[in-house]
Design a protein around this motif. Structure first.
Motif, short mmCIF file in Angstrom:
data_model
loop_
_atom_site.label_atom_id
_atom_site.label_comp_id
_atom_site.label_asym_id
_atom_site.label_seq_id
_atom_site.Cartn_x
_atom_site.Cartn_y
_atom_site.Cartn_z
N VAL A 1 1.81 4.72 1.27
CA VAL A 1 1.64 5.51 2.49
C VAL A 1 2.31 6.86 2.25
N ARG A 2 1.57 7.93 2.39
CA ARG A 2 2.15 9.26 2.22
C ARG A 2 1.49 10.19 3.21
N GLY A 3 2.21 11.23 3.58
CA GLY A 3 1.64 12.15 4.54
C GLY A 3 2.62 13.24 4.92
N SER B 1 9.47 -2.42 3.32
CA SER B 1 8.93 -1.27 2.58
C SER B 1 9.90 -0.87 1.47
N TYR C 1 6.08 2.66 0.02
CA TYR C 1 5.15 1.55 -0.24
C TYR C 1 5.36 0.51 0.85
N GLN C 2 4.31 0.31 1.64
CA GLN C 2 4.37 -0.59 2.80
C GLN C 2 3.79 -1.95 2.42
N ARG D 1 0.84 -1.19 0.00
CA ARG D 1 0.00 0.00 0.00
C ARG D 1 0.88 1.25 0.00
#
Length: 1135
Positions: free
Chosen positions: A229-231, A253, A335-336, A227
């Motif tokens: 993951v960004r933030g 990751s 990307y996890q 998935r």
């Protein structure tokens, strides 16, 4: 730079690995090369293969050529030759195949083709392939000196030239025009050099396949195993709190990119699965290896950037250390991997030992971190995860040895389908709101050749996805208290109270009950207006008032309505006279203040009770004075009037107070009648009214008013009862002009006062009771006429928002229907077996036949028999079975009845030597005389006497005696079973001397199938309760879905008159007898029989049949159920 001829010759020797070639050198030198990296052509080719030359080969190689295809014949090519040995034994090499042109060199296309081989990774100690090719020249002098050669930095313009650099020096030399086949074009890609040309290699290690890894690192994947993951985060570090964790990136990751803008310092703590953790502060730019993972860190004046391709070999905990007072903004992306993923298992054991069987594999939910197998719901929680379909393959295909008999398990063909999943009903949700769970049982069942189902190991059903055993339910949020805005303070200065509305709102936004009372926010609190309380200023300046009007403007005590009924007086009217004595009146009302709506309501004066304030009072306007020289007569009045007119005249006096403090108010000049001589104000009547000057006004306070709240009218109430809601719009505005009503809307921040309430409750009164119906339940059948049920309640919505359930008589109007017919469509035809015929023998082992029938259940609930052609192609039930009768007698003349020890007991006292009904040498079966009835209890009765052989639907707490009439068997030896287990004697369950079973006060625990056993003969009795859920006491019903037909077969010679061992007919009996003056409608009676037969055929469960019959009897009207029996036909006999 170029080498001299001797060195170049040696290099060519090394690269071609042909030791037979010699160079003209006085002191020959050679380089040793690992044998697994040599590429030697196969066959008897005369020279190296190239893509641009057509090669010849010797005729002794003809035997190794492959068969030519038709396409090759058309194009003039010979067949392809065999593949050469791989250029490498590991790490990815190349192999080639050649063909020759049979048209004298005029063929199109190429004569050589390549493929990859040996794609397994090499051991770590073997090193880099290009580095080994460079190091092979370490013993060869270059310009008179030897060097340790290492690969030169990557040159994208010449990736397949062997360029090497002297270790520790800037010397770079081309040691060979091309590297060996299989050498990587660059270190970070799979592309390889073949014949000096860089060839694209996919992630599947095949030439020109185009396969690429997705962002999760899966070759040819779709990105479903990870998935994005960004933030962004803002740590807010201080000298006191100088270290904070800003991000945790799990092991595995990929493509991590982190950017930090600000003075703080990045630090990384790597926590591997095994081993010790390490922490590194990133101060200087460069490449780092942290947690066995390479990272690139760049640092500018105000920005730091961290990148890694991954995958991470440890858990990364990224922290920020305090570096200055300015905040640091951290942005990240990676990307996890999805931690729980499906992995296919090995194949299960074969279903048979010989003769051909099957075996399946499955998929297991695996934790990729610990490599442990977990329950499936871990993987199901990720929508990206798709469970692989099980694979099925044949096994143990060798025929069984002769003499082994049947193989262990029958093969699965179209007569014996694969095992399949069966699931039970869902349990009730664990919670009523907020998200709970409900479960159901799932088992793998297998159908044998006789159509009987049995539970088997679950792995046998993994060829199809297993049903979900748990699901989320009632995910909507629970009702919550919602507090509205506070009202304004009840006072304009000092301390007061303020109120707010608190409602219980459900997930649909409706006001209902169900909120926790202890969590309800308070609705009233103290408030303080920071203004000192003082008397209001007079609006008209003192100098503008005439002396005789001061009494009329006396400050009156202000009265307002309260929450208790109070008299509220209005203002005094002006005095009734302009001079002398007069009177003043006012209006007095009985008012009350409604606390929630803040409105005053008029009440009858009787409600206020206490003494009412006075309604009128005296007033004195001063003495009425007569002007000197004025006669009361009419004669000679002209001259004096002229004198009076000259003595008194109108004049403007000071302006009144401004009508508004802002937005262009007005001031009016006061016109007064003055005595010219004395300059005093006198009565207006002394001045000539016709000469009164016009009113003079002027504008004052023209600046706009401060921002203030403006409200619209309340909307109508949302409901007529219960608790409704009224809303209004509240906006912040500034008044620019009073006359023109010029209004400017401004931001709400400009209004300093508390915002007025935008919502208030209304119509807080109890609603009248009404009928409320739940949604219809599922139809009892998908076809053939079923019943749908629903619950209907009489409910009342209270003013508190809660609901109160009332008795049905409290609601007006007819009660909505609680049942209706459904699925009135005809079912599809199906094949069924008819009644079993007689056993082919009278003793020993024989067979029974039955006829194949084509049935169809019609939409009205009755079953019809169709022509067998209508069921062609459908699966047929078993039509043949074995039957075992009594043992065949031995022809012994001396055989006596008491010699048969299987039936009679020697020690019985007073028994005759010859049992009744037995002939010499022949054993006759006992006969059970059962009644094949459906007993339905309609009235309460302390005790009922029923007969074995039927079904009973009774009220709870009814005592029951089940009789078991039998012939040719001693009643003292009758045994009873419940659900296949012997019944122990107790106070609740007892077997009397006549063999009858007594059940005292039937409860839910007594539901089940009872079996009366008289030697080899037996019959059953099914007991169910109506008006009671068998699971209400937490007990899981273990009742069999129906009698076992094979157990019902007699095991000795039977003299039963009906050859059919099953029920020849079914009738319905109402109990208790003698209390019935009605009978069931024929359609309802057929429906009850149909439901019972469906339960016997295991088409529905017995518990479901009980609920359906109970619902029919309790929810249908009397006219739908019963028809009155003629007086002579009233039932009086027992059952």
């Amino acid at each position: 730079m170029k080498m001299d001829s001797s060195i170049l010759c040696r290099a060519v020797l090394v690269l071609l690995a042909l030791p037979s070639m010699q160079c003209a050198e006085s002191e020959p030198q050679s380089a040793v090369f690992l044998p697994e990296y040599a590429l030697s052509p196969q066959g008897s080719f005369m020279e190296d293969a190239t893509e641009d030359q057509f090669l010849t080969y010797r005729y002794d190689d003809q035997a190794s050529r492959m068969t030519r295809s038709d396409e090759d014949r058309d194009t003039g090519w010979d067949a392809w030759g065999p593949w050469s040995d791989c250029s490498r034994t590991c790490g990815g090499g190349a192999s080639y195949s050649l063909r020759r042109c049979l048209n004298g060199g005029s063929c199109d296309d190429k004569n050589i083709r390549y493929r990859t081989c040996s794609n397994t990774d090499c051991p770590l100690e073997s090193g880099d392939f290009r580095a080994q090719q460079c190091s092979a020249h370490n013993d060869i002098k270059y310009q008179g000196a030897t060097y340790d050669w290492v690969p030169a930095p990557y040159d994208p313009s010449a990736p397949c030239i062997l360029q090497c650099q002297a270790k520790g020096r800037s010397l770079t030399v081309e040691l060979a025009p091309k590297v060996l086949d299989g050498t990587r074009c660059r270190a970070d890609a799979l592309d390889m050099c073949i014949n000096g040309v860089c060839q694209e290699v996919g992630c599947d290690r095949q030439l020109a396949s185009g396969a690429r890894e997705d962002n999760c690192g899966v070759c040819g994947g779709e990105g479903s195993t990870c998935r994005l993951v960004r933030g962004q985060t803002l740590p807010h570090l201080t000298p006191e709190q100088s270290l904070k964790t800003v991000l945790e990136v799990p092991l595995g990751s990929r493509f991590l990119r982190l950017s930090a803008k600000g003075p703080d310092v990045l630090a990384i703590e790597a926590v591997p699965l095994q081993g010790r953790k390490e922490e590194t502060s990133l101060v200087t730019a460069g490449s780092y290896v942290i947690g066995n993972t390479s990272l690139d860190f760049q640092r500018g004046t105000d920005r730091q950037t961290l990148r890694t391709h991954g995958p991470l070999n440890a858990d990364f905990i990224i922290k920020m250390k305090y570096g200055g007072p300015k905040d640091t903004v951290v942005q990240f992306l990676f990307y996890q991997p999805i931690r729980y993923q499906w992995r296919e298992s090995d194949f299960f054991p074969c279903s048979v030992t010989c003769g051909g069987g099957y075996q399946l594999n499955s998929a297991e939910c695996t934790d990729i971190r610990s490599n442990q197998t977990l329950p499936e719901h871990h993987c199901n929680s990720y929508p990206e995860n798709t469970k692989p379909m099980p694979k099925l393959k044949e096994c143990n295909m060798d025929p069984c040895k002769e003499g082994d008999g049947f193989k262990e398990v029958m093969p699965y063909d179209h007569f014996q389908p694969l095992p399949r999943w069966e699931q039970g009903p869902w349990t009730q949700c664990s919670v009523s709101c907020g998200g709970g769970w409900q479960d159901r049982s799932v088992m793998c069942v297998e159908e044998d050749s006789h159509g009987q189902f049995s539970e088997v190991e679950k792995w046998k059903c993994t060829h199809s996805p297993g049903p979900v055993t748990r699901q989320i339910c009632n995910t909507f949020s629970c009702p919550q208290w919602v507090a509205m805005e506070w009202s304004q303070c009840t006072v304009t200065c000092g301390r007061g109270l303020r109120y707010r509305v608190v409602l219980c709102i459900d997930h649909r936004g409706q006001h209902i009950g169900g909120c926790e009372a202890s969590l309800k926010p308070h609705v009233k609190e103290d408030c303080l207006v920071p203004i000192a309380c003082h008397k209001p200023r007079e609006s008209v300046p003192v100098e503008a008032k005439v002396p005789w009007l001061k009494q009329a403007h006396e400050l009156e005590k202000h009265h307002t309505a309260t929450e208790d009924p109070t008299f509220v007086p209005g203002p005094w009217a002006p005095c009734s006279t302009t001079c002398g004595l007069g009177k003043q009146t006012r209006e007095v009302k009985c008012n009350v203040m409604l606390s929630f709506t803040k409105t005053e309501v008029d009440l009858p004066e009787d409600e206020c009770g206490k003494e009412r304030p006075q309604l009128e009072r005296r007033c004195n306007q001063g003495p009425c004075t007569q002007v000197p020289g004025i006669s009361s007569g009419l004669q000679d009045h002209g001259a004096p009037y002229t004198q009076m007119e000259e003595l008194y005249s109108w004049d403007y006096r000071s302006f009144t107070a401004c009508s508004a403090t802002c937005a262009a108010g007005k001031q009016t000049a006061a016109v007064r009648c003055l005595n010219r001589k004395q300059g005093d104000e006198v009565e207006d009547s002394l001045c000539n009214s016709s000469s009164r000057p016009p009113v003079m006004t002027r504008i004052c306070n023209p600046e706009p008013c401060p921002a203030r709240w403006e409200v619209t009218s309340w909307t109508s109430c949302s409901v007529s009862c219960g608790v409704g809601i009224q809303t209004r719009s509240v906006f912040c505005m500034r008044l620019l002009s009073i006359d023109q009503q010029d209004i400017l809307s401004v931001s709400e921040e400009d209004c300093r006062e508390l915002k007025s309430a935008i919502l208030q409750p209304c119509n807080q009164v109890d609603c009248p009771p009404v009928w409320e119906a739940e949604p219809w339940q599922l139809c009892s059948q998908s076809c053939g006429g079923g019943v749908q049920l629903r619950k209907v309640y009489c409910k009342q919505l209270l003013s508190t928002g809660a609901y109160r359930r009332l008795a049905d008589k409290a609601c007006w109007g007819p009660k909505p229907a609680t049942n209706r017919t459904c699925s009135n469509t005809d079912c599809l035809p199906y094949l069924a077996g008819g009644e079993w015929g007689k056993c082919s023998v009278s003793c020993g082992l024989g067979i029974q036949h039955r006829e194949q029938l084509c049935h169809q259940l019609m939409g009205m609930g009755h079953q019809v028999t169709l022509d067998r052609v209508q069921c062609s192609g459908l699966s047929s039930p078993p039509l043949l079975r074995t039957c075992r009768m009594m043992a065949c007698p031995k022809h012994n003349k001396d055989l006596r009845p008491n010699d048969n020890q299987k039936f009679l007991v020697k020690s019985q006292v007073g028994r005759p030597r010859k049992a009744r009904g037995y002939k010499d040498g022949v054993k006759r079966c006992p006969v059970l005389i059962g009644k094949h009835h459906i007993y339905i209890q309609t009235h309460k009765e302390k005790r009922l006497y029923l007969t074995v052989g039927g079904h009973a639907y009774l009220f709870p707490n009814t005592s029951l005696v089940i009789k078991c009439p039998v012939r040719r068997f001693p009643k003292a030896y009758i045994r009873w079973l419940k659900d296949g287990r012997p019944i122990p004697s107790s106070k609740h369950l007892d077997i009397n001397k006549s063999g009858s079973l007594k059940i005292h006060f039937v409860t839910a625990a007594d539901i089940g199938v009872y079996k009366c056993v008289a030697g080899p003969a037996s019959d059953i009795f099914t007991l169910q309760l109506i008006g009671l859920d068998s699971r209400s006491n937490g007990r899981v019903s273990t009742t069999s879905p129906g009698p076992n037909r094979e157990e019902m077969l007699p095991s000795c010679h039977s003299h039963y008159s009906n050859p059919n061992p099953f029920w020849p007919a079914v009738s319905v009996s109402l109990v208790p007898p003698g209390a019935q003056d009605v009978m069931l409608q024929p359609r309802i009676k057929d429906r009850l029989i149909n439901i019972t037969l469906q339960a016997d055929r295991r088409e529905i469960q017995q518990e479901q049949a009980s609920k359906l019959i109970s619902s029919l009897l309790t929810h249908m009207s009397a006219a739908q159920l019963w028809t009155r029996i003629p007086e002579e036909g009233v039932q009086t006999k027992g059952t």
